[in-house]
Write a protein that holds these residues in place. Structure first.
Motif, PDB file in Angstrom:
ATOM      1  N   ASP A 133      21.852 -25.720 -17.117  1.00 25.22           N
ATOM      2  CA  ASP A 133      22.962 -26.498 -17.287  1.00 25.22           C
ATOM      3  C   ASP A 133      22.777 -26.987 -18.887  1.00 25.22           C
ATOM      4  O   ASP A 133      22.072 -27.441 -19.414  1.00 25.22           O
ATOM      5  N   ALA A 134      24.003 -25.922 -19.536  1.00 20.52           N
ATOM      6  CA  ALA A 134      23.282 -25.769 -20.980  1.00 20.52           C
ATOM      7  C   ALA A 134      24.500 -26.997 -21.490  1.00 20.52           C
ATOM      8  O   ALA A 134      25.093 -25.944 -23.798  1.00 20.52           O
ATOM      9  N   SER A 135      25.658 -27.232 -21.156  1.00 18.92           N
ATOM     10  CA  SER A 135      26.426 -28.421 -21.443  1.00 18.92           C
ATOM     11  C   SER A 135      25.598 -29.225 -23.026  1.00 18.92           C
ATOM     12  O   SER A 135      24.641 -29.390 -22.900  1.00 18.92           O
ATOM     13  N   GLY A 136      26.043 -29.341 -24.386  1.00 15.85           N
ATOM     14  CA  GLY A 136      25.704 -29.910 -24.864  1.00 15.85           C
ATOM     15  C   GLY A 136      25.177 -28.961 -25.896  1.00 15.85           C
ATOM     16  O   GLY A 136      24.055 -29.826 -26.522  1.00 15.85           O
ATOM     17  N   CYS A 137      24.834 -28.013 -25.414  1.00 17.93           N
ATOM     18  CA  CYS A 137      23.571 -26.831 -26.130  1.00 17.93           C
ATOM     19  C   CYS A 137      24.043 -26.065 -27.062  1.00 17.93           C
ATOM     20  O   CYS A 137      25.245 -25.143 -26.685  1.00 17.93           O
ATOM     21  N   VAL A 138      23.278 -25.135 -28.257  1.00 17.35           N
ATOM     22  CA  VAL A 138      23.411 -24.654 -28.441  1.00 17.35           C
ATOM     23  C   VAL A 138      22.131 -23.691 -27.850  1.00 17.35           C
ATOM     24  O   VAL A 138      21.116 -23.437 -28.149  1.00 17.35           O
ATOM     25  N   VAL A 139      22.787 -21.933 -28.176  1.00 12.05           N
ATOM     26  CA  VAL A 139      21.700 -21.189 -27.354  1.00 12.05           C
ATOM     27  C   VAL A 139      22.109 -19.735 -28.168  1.00 12.05           C
ATOM     28  O   VAL A 139      22.882 -19.578 -28.361  1.00 12.05           O
ATOM     29  N   CYS A 150      16.399 -19.469 -27.150  1.00 16.87           N
ATOM     30  CA  CYS A 150      16.404 -20.947 -27.271  1.00 16.87           C
ATOM     31  C   CYS A 150      17.787 -21.483 -26.905  1.00 16.87           C
ATOM     32  O   CYS A 150      18.672 -20.939 -27.248  1.00 16.87           O
ATOM     33  N   ILE A 151      16.933 -22.305 -26.678  1.00 12.82           N
ATOM     34  CA  ILE A 151      17.594 -23.758 -25.785  1.00 12.82           C
ATOM     35  C   ILE A 151      17.848 -25.064 -26.634  1.00 12.82           C
ATOM     36  O   ILE A 151      17.388 -25.308 -26.753  1.00 12.82           O
ATOM     37  N   TRP A 152      19.055 -24.317 -27.398  1.00 13.81           N
ATOM     38  CA  TRP A 152      18.774 -26.345 -28.402  1.00 13.81           C
ATOM     39  C   TRP A 152      19.514 -27.458 -28.339  1.00 13.81           C
ATOM     40  O   TRP A 152      20.883 -27.222 -28.390  1.00 13.81           O
ATOM     41  N   LYS A 153      19.028 -28.590 -27.857  1.00 10.24           N
ATOM     42  CA  LYS A 153      20.038 -29.574 -27.652  1.00 10.24           C
ATOM     43  C   LYS A 153      20.296 -30.110 -29.058  1.00 10.24           C
ATOM     44  O   LYS A 153      20.293 -31.002 -29.968  1.00 10.24           O
ATOM     45  N   GLU A 211      14.995 -27.053 -27.589  1.00 12.03           N
ATOM     46  CA  GLU A 211      14.273 -27.498 -25.758  1.00 12.03           C
ATOM     47  C   GLU A 211      14.125 -26.984 -25.173  1.00 12.03           C
ATOM     48  O   GLU A 211      12.783 -27.508 -24.469  1.00 12.03           O
ATOM     49  N   VAL A 212      14.182 -25.233 -25.344  1.00  8.06           N
ATOM     50  CA  VAL A 212      13.252 -24.470 -24.460  1.00  8.06           C
ATOM     51  C   VAL A 212      13.351 -23.492 -24.602  1.00  8.06           C
ATOM     52  O   VAL A 212      14.352 -22.971 -25.907  1.00  8.06           O
ATOM     53  N   VAL A 213      12.593 -22.411 -24.736  1.00  3.84           N
ATOM     54  CA  VAL A 213      12.099 -21.154 -25.019  1.00  3.84           C
ATOM     55  C   VAL A 213      11.875 -20.503 -24.446  1.00  3.84           C
ATOM     56  O   VAL A 213      10.963 -20.830 -23.914  1.00  3.84           O
ATOM     57  N   ILE A 214      12.077 -18.959 -24.187  1.00  2.00           N
ATOM     58  CA  ILE A 214      11.868 -18.920 -22.886  1.00  2.00           C
ATOM     59  C   ILE A 214      12.131 -17.139 -24.151  1.00  2.00           C
ATOM     60  O   ILE A 214      12.564 -16.107 -24.954  1.00  2.00           O
ATOM     61  N   LYS A 215      11.046 -16.455 -23.401  1.00  2.00           N
ATOM     62  CA  LYS A 215      10.301 -14.720 -23.754  1.00  2.00           C
ATOM     63  C   LYS A 215      10.140 -14.225 -22.191  1.00  2.00           C
ATOM     64  O   LYS A 215       9.537 -14.230 -21.825  1.00  2.00           O
TER      65      LYS A 215
END
Ligand SMILES: [Zn+2]
Length: 407
Positions: free
Chosen positions: A59-65, A377-380, A396-400
């Motif tokens: 759930d990425a609500s409130g985040c920038v992807v 990248c997911i940024w809160k 917040e999260v890094v995906i490779k």
């Protein structure tokens, strides 16, 4: 297995739709990843995520992807550190005084020559870990602290091993022409011949590097020498990039255009005439404000002039022990905005799609599009402008490649 990043406040696709939406921003956007690829990018309203044993939902609500960040200019393989000369520099020491005190690039070269392959790999690994925690998923990585065939090869082998073992992807660049080693102090032509006749053919044959870089500057490798080296590299099938016009105008940006280089880097001293040449070429201008700041310089690259002229601008850390000990692209983005007056939009482009162009990877990474590698990248944070505004903010999260590598 499917992975859905759902309902991001802002999804930065980096696929420019028009001038008013340069970042290809989707509000309340979702993205679907299958295996290691992006299979769908859409509005959150268009999908109803079902959670089953084959699907994971974030759930990425409130985040920038955003796309994973790309650092298109680094020197991550070295031994030791040089905070001692940093202290001296602050007290006003000159370059010569620093060299005489045992500092400068030659001190790093001596340590790298002494180290074995494992030591090089172990020293670089924590730097890659930190790059990753700041949201970087791909870097261009240079040799250049060996300055002889044996050690340059050892550095490139270290980069190869790191690329196999670490989640971050490393694009190898041969930088034998970084400086003249002590043994060629009085015989510059001898070293240039060594690069051309021994080093480059070996590196190309063993496929140890994708690019060749040269430190093109008066007092180091001038226009003519750089051209000879880069032409040889090109004829051996390597891509071209340059350390260009860092201190004085040295026709390096012009050479980048003549040889159709992928990137001309630094450019603090570029002339207006050469800005026009770059604007009419495919060469990316890679700017590194942390380097100027670290050496207490005052002349930053004319980012506004370059962008306004139409040059594609990327930003990089220039991570190295002498003049830019920083692993954080978000901090570099802040510096670019605060010192060089790049807009937050321009800073984002410069560390994603434009940086991908600087390493010829726009078909694989740099944007969030169907079919591309899932580097994300997911940024809160409330909006994309928040990142350069909040100095030192982390993802917040890094995906490779579809895998969560930092959480
Ligand atoms: Zn550099």
């Amino acid at each position: 297995l499917r992975f859905i990043i759902h309902n991001a406040n802002q999804l930065l696709t980096m696929t420019m739709i028009d001038k008013s939406n340069q970042l290809g921003l989707i509000e309340h956007g979702s993205i679907i990843i299958e295996e290691n690829k992006i299979t769908r990018v859409c509005s959150a309203n268009d999908i109803v995520p079902k959670i089953d044993k084959h699907t994971q939902v974030f759930d990425a609500s409130g985040c920038v992807v955003s796309p994973g960040l790309i650092d298109s200019h680094t020197h991550p393989v070295f031994i030791g550190s040089r905070e001692c000369e940093f202290g001296l520099r602050i007290k006003g020491a000159t370059y010569t005084e620093i060299s005489q005190s045992g500092g400068g690039i030659r001190s790093t070269v001596a340590k790298v020559r002494d180290a074995n392959l494992n030591e090089l790999v172990s020293a670089a690994k924590p730097r890659l870990d930190r790059l990753m925690k700041w949201g970087t998923t791909t870097i261009e990585a240079k040799s250049g602290y060996g300055l002889n065939l044996e050690t340059e090869v050892k550095m490139l082998e270290a980069i190869k091993i790191l690329n196999q073992r670490h989640p971050i992807e490393l694009i190898p660049t041969f930088l034998g022409a970084h400086e003249f080693p002590n043994e060629y102090r009085e015989n510059h032509q001898g070293y240039i011949d060594h690069i051309i006749n021994e080093m480059l053919p070996y590196v190309a044959k063993q496929k140890l590097a994708e690019y060749c870089d040269v430190f093109c500057e008066e007092g180091w490798f001038n226009y003519k020498d750089s051209k000879t080296i880069l032409q040889q590299a090109k004829s051996l099938g390597l891509g071209i990039r340059l350390h260009a016009d860092e201190f004085k105008p040295s026709k390096a940006a012009r050479l980048a255009v003549e040889l159709d280089a992928s990137s001309a880097d630094h450019l603090a001293a570029i002339t207006d005439e050469d800005i026009t040449l770059l604007a009419n070429s495919n060469v990316v201008a890679t700017l590194m404000p942390s380097t100027i700041l670290s050496v207490l310089g005052k002349q930053f690259a004319p980012a506004r002039k370059l962008i306004d002229a139409g040059v594609t601008v990327a930003l990089a850390t220039d991570l190295n022990p002498g003049s830019s000990m920083v692993e954080s692209l978000p901090i570099v983005m802040s510096l670019a905005c605060m010192i060089m007056r790049m807009t937050p939009e321009e800073a984002w482009l410069a560390t994603t799609i434009n940086a991908a162009r600087a390493i010829n990877r726009t078909h694989i990474i740099g944007s969030l599009e169907q079919g591309k590698q899932a580097d994300i990248c997911i940024w809160k944070m409330p909006s994309y402008s928040y990142l350069p505004y909040h100095i030192g903010f982390m993802p917040e999260v890094v995906i490779k490649n579809g895998e969560v590598i930092y959480f």
